[in-house]
Design a protein around this motif. Sequence first.
Motif, short mmCIF file in Angstrom:
data_model
loop_
_atom_site.label_atom_id
_atom_site.label_comp_id
_atom_site.label_asym_id
_atom_site.label_seq_id
_atom_site.Cartn_x
_atom_site.Cartn_y
_atom_site.Cartn_z
N ALA A 39 16.90 3.74 12.98
CA ALA A 39 16.53 2.22 12.90
C ALA A 39 18.03 1.51 13.14
O ALA A 39 18.91 1.93 12.56
CB ALA A 39 15.87 1.78 12.02
N ASP A 40 17.83 0.15 13.86
CA ASP A 40 19.15 -0.66 13.95
C ASP A 40 18.45 -1.63 13.16
O ASP A 40 17.68 -2.39 13.51
CB ASP A 40 19.38 -1.23 15.20
CG ASP A 40 20.63 -1.93 15.28
OD1 ASP A 40 21.09 -2.34 14.12
OD2 ASP A 40 21.29 -2.26 16.38
N THR A 286 12.72 9.19 0.81
CA THR A 286 11.46 8.42 0.76
C THR A 286 11.94 6.82 0.52
O THR A 286 11.05 5.99 0.85
CB THR A 286 10.45 9.06 -0.15
OG1 THR A 286 10.01 10.08 0.46
CG2 THR A 286 9.23 7.81 -0.38
N ILE A 287 12.96 6.75 -0.12
CA ILE A 287 13.50 5.08 -0.29
C ILE A 287 13.69 4.46 0.80
O ILE A 287 13.20 3.62 1.27
CB ILE A 287 14.34 5.10 -1.26
CG1 ILE A 287 14.32 6.28 -2.67
CG2 ILE A 287 14.88 3.73 -1.58
CD1 ILE A 287 15.55 5.95 -3.42
N ALA A 291 11.76 1.64 3.10
CA ALA A 291 12.26 0.24 3.20
C ALA A 291 12.47 -0.34 4.41
O ALA A 291 11.97 -1.34 4.62
CB ALA A 291 13.83 0.37 2.34
N PHE A 292 12.12 0.80 5.43
CA PHE A 292 12.41 0.11 6.90
C PHE A 292 11.88 1.07 8.00
O PHE A 292 11.86 0.46 9.05
CB PHE A 292 13.70 0.08 7.13
CG PHE A 292 14.68 1.26 7.33
CD1 PHE A 292 14.56 2.06 8.23
CD2 PHE A 292 15.48 1.47 6.35
CE1 PHE A 292 15.27 3.22 8.30
CE2 PHE A 292 16.65 2.40 6.15
CZ PHE A 292 16.26 3.36 7.34
N SER A 293 11.10 2.00 7.69
CA SER A 293 10.57 2.73 8.91
C SER A 293 9.40 2.29 9.48
O SER A 293 8.71 1.36 8.51
CB SER A 293 10.12 4.13 8.21
OG SER A 293 8.97 4.33 7.67
N GLU A 295 6.70 3.91 10.36
CA GLU A 295 5.64 4.48 9.77
C GLU A 295 5.13 3.95 8.64
O GLU A 295 3.93 3.86 8.26
CB GLU A 295 6.15 6.18 9.54
CG GLU A 295 6.18 6.70 10.80
CD GLU A 295 6.78 8.33 10.57
OE1 GLU A 295 6.71 9.07 11.50
OE2 GLU A 295 7.19 8.52 9.30
N ALA A 296 6.04 3.43 7.82
CA ALA A 296 5.63 2.95 6.40
C ALA A 296 4.87 1.54 6.71
O ALA A 296 4.23 0.91 5.72
CB ALA A 296 6.86 2.58 5.51
N GLU A 297 4.78 0.83 7.58
CA GLU A 297 4.03 -0.21 8.02
C GLU A 297 2.71 0.09 7.70
O GLU A 297 1.97 -0.89 7.24
CB GLU A 297 4.27 -0.73 9.29
CG GLU A 297 5.56 -1.27 9.77
CD GLU A 297 5.77 -1.67 11.33
OE1 GLU A 297 4.46 -1.84 11.80
OE2 GLU A 297 6.86 -2.26 11.67
N LYS A 298 2.16 1.28 7.91
CA LYS A 298 0.82 1.55 7.74
C LYS A 298 0.43 2.12 6.20
O LYS A 298 -0.80 1.96 5.96
CB LYS A 298 0.53 2.85 8.56
CG LYS A 298 0.57 2.69 10.00
CD LYS A 298 0.32 4.00 10.89
CE LYS A 298 0.73 3.79 12.21
NZ LYS A 298 0.37 5.12 12.94
N VAL A 299 1.41 2.20 5.46
CA VAL A 299 1.40 2.34 4.17
C VAL A 299 0.47 1.02 3.22
O VAL A 299 1.10 -0.08 3.54
CB VAL A 299 2.55 2.77 3.30
CG1 VAL A 299 2.16 2.76 1.66
CG2 VAL A 299 3.01 3.98 3.81
N PRO A 300 -0.62 1.11 2.58
CA PRO A 300 -1.09 -0.04 2.03
C PRO A 300 -0.22 -0.56 0.96
O PRO A 300 0.42 0.06 0.15
CB PRO A 300 -2.47 0.49 1.42
CG PRO A 300 -2.52 1.80 2.10
CD PRO A 300 -1.49 2.28 2.32
N SER A 301 -0.05 -1.98 0.78
CA SER A 301 0.60 -2.47 -0.55
C SER A 301 0.02 -2.09 -1.75
O SER A 301 -0.93 -2.00 -1.96
CB SER A 301 0.60 -3.66 -0.16
OG SER A 301 1.58 -4.54 -1.08
N GLY A 302 1.08 -1.54 -2.63
CA GLY A 302 0.51 -1.45 -3.91
C GLY A 302 0.58 0.11 -4.09
O GLY A 302 0.19 0.74 -5.16
N SER A 303 1.01 0.95 -2.98
CA SER A 303 0.98 2.31 -3.09
C SER A 303 1.93 3.02 -3.97
O SER A 303 3.05 2.60 -4.17
CB SER A 303 1.00 2.99 -1.60
OG SER A 303 -0.13 2.40 -0.73
N PHE A 304 1.78 4.33 -4.40
CA PHE A 304 2.93 5.02 -4.98
C PHE A 304 3.02 6.03 -4.08
O PHE A 304 2.05 6.99 -3.40
CB PHE A 304 2.35 5.58 -6.26
CG PHE A 304 3.41 6.50 -7.18
CD1 PHE A 304 4.36 5.63 -7.53
CD2 PHE A 304 3.28 7.88 -7.43
CE1 PHE A 304 5.49 6.59 -8.10
CE2 PHE A 304 4.02 8.48 -8.09
CZ PHE A 304 5.29 7.79 -8.41
#
Length: 356
Positions: A39-40, A286-287, A291-293, A295-304
Amino acid sequence: MAGSTLWRNTVWTLFGLRDYTKSGYERNSKKFNKNALNADLTEKVAIVTGANSGLGKYVATELYRRNATVYMLCRDITRGEQARKDIIKEVEEIKVEGLDSKVKVNETSLKLRKVDISDLKNVREFVESLKNENDGKCHILVNNAGVMNQKREFTSYDVETNFACNTLGTYYLTKLMFPLMQKTGPGARIIIVSSGGMYTNKLDVEDLQFEKLNPFDGTTAYAQNKRQQVELTEYWSKKYPEPETGVKFVALHPGWSDTPGVSTSMETFYRHAKSYLRSIPQGCDTILWSAFSEEAEKVPSGSFIFDREVVPTHLPLAKTRSKPVDVEKLVNEIEKYITIGLEEPSAEENFASISS
């Protein structure tokens, strides 16, 4: 205190030996999308606490290498300045060697700030100053700073130091940063670097300062703080829903990583487990992914999250689930401590802007 039990410790150890180690990462990473971190981050603003060593330093390096404006929040300004020099040198070498054609290297984009997360006035001063920079926006907040003090010591405002840094200071920085993150969103992300040790603890809101933990044990205190962080992440995600605010909250476990903090705070564990520990880049994967991938956009907020996957926050049959009323009490108690901490005079005005 609602701390560890034999069952929790046994199950956690078995999970840890299987997944949290270097071999666990090597196995789990076979499923990773190798392009997810390409990512840029030009025009993105990121804050990393505890950025002078270990996971925090590596995360700051990788964000800066991807052209983000990065604020390194460090308690020790001397170590922080050395870390900043190290990062700039490393990224410059990457550019010179042609290993990453996207690297631009702009030294003014790597900013060092002396901030002690346990000093609430210090945290407030930093956030106030940030409002006048970058149009008052921030895209990524990585709450990485943490301590594992093995002695029961106190801040100037009489709060036990593990709780003050790991829970209280992290909560306060997140609270103050949220309006800036919301202004930046959608797509803003607040990351809490937690620990698998939280699996061994149930939230205990009756002994936040560990008065009943006798003899005092820093490892147990740290695990309780990490449970608090996970509970707060879930609390924030419900109070500030991502669809409405544009801000995603996630907590994560980096695995058992070979960091300076582990070697100094958990000497016995480190001595026996050193050969099994993850490297710092492995611990940071995973940090950065969170933080910016894309893919992580699909992770529900509040997840572990662990190794790029959403995982449960409780072990099987561990009886560590909290009642909503307990989480509310935790928040209320934290707010009381914040009020006290802001009213007490500081020992010194220890906020400084080192680089612009």
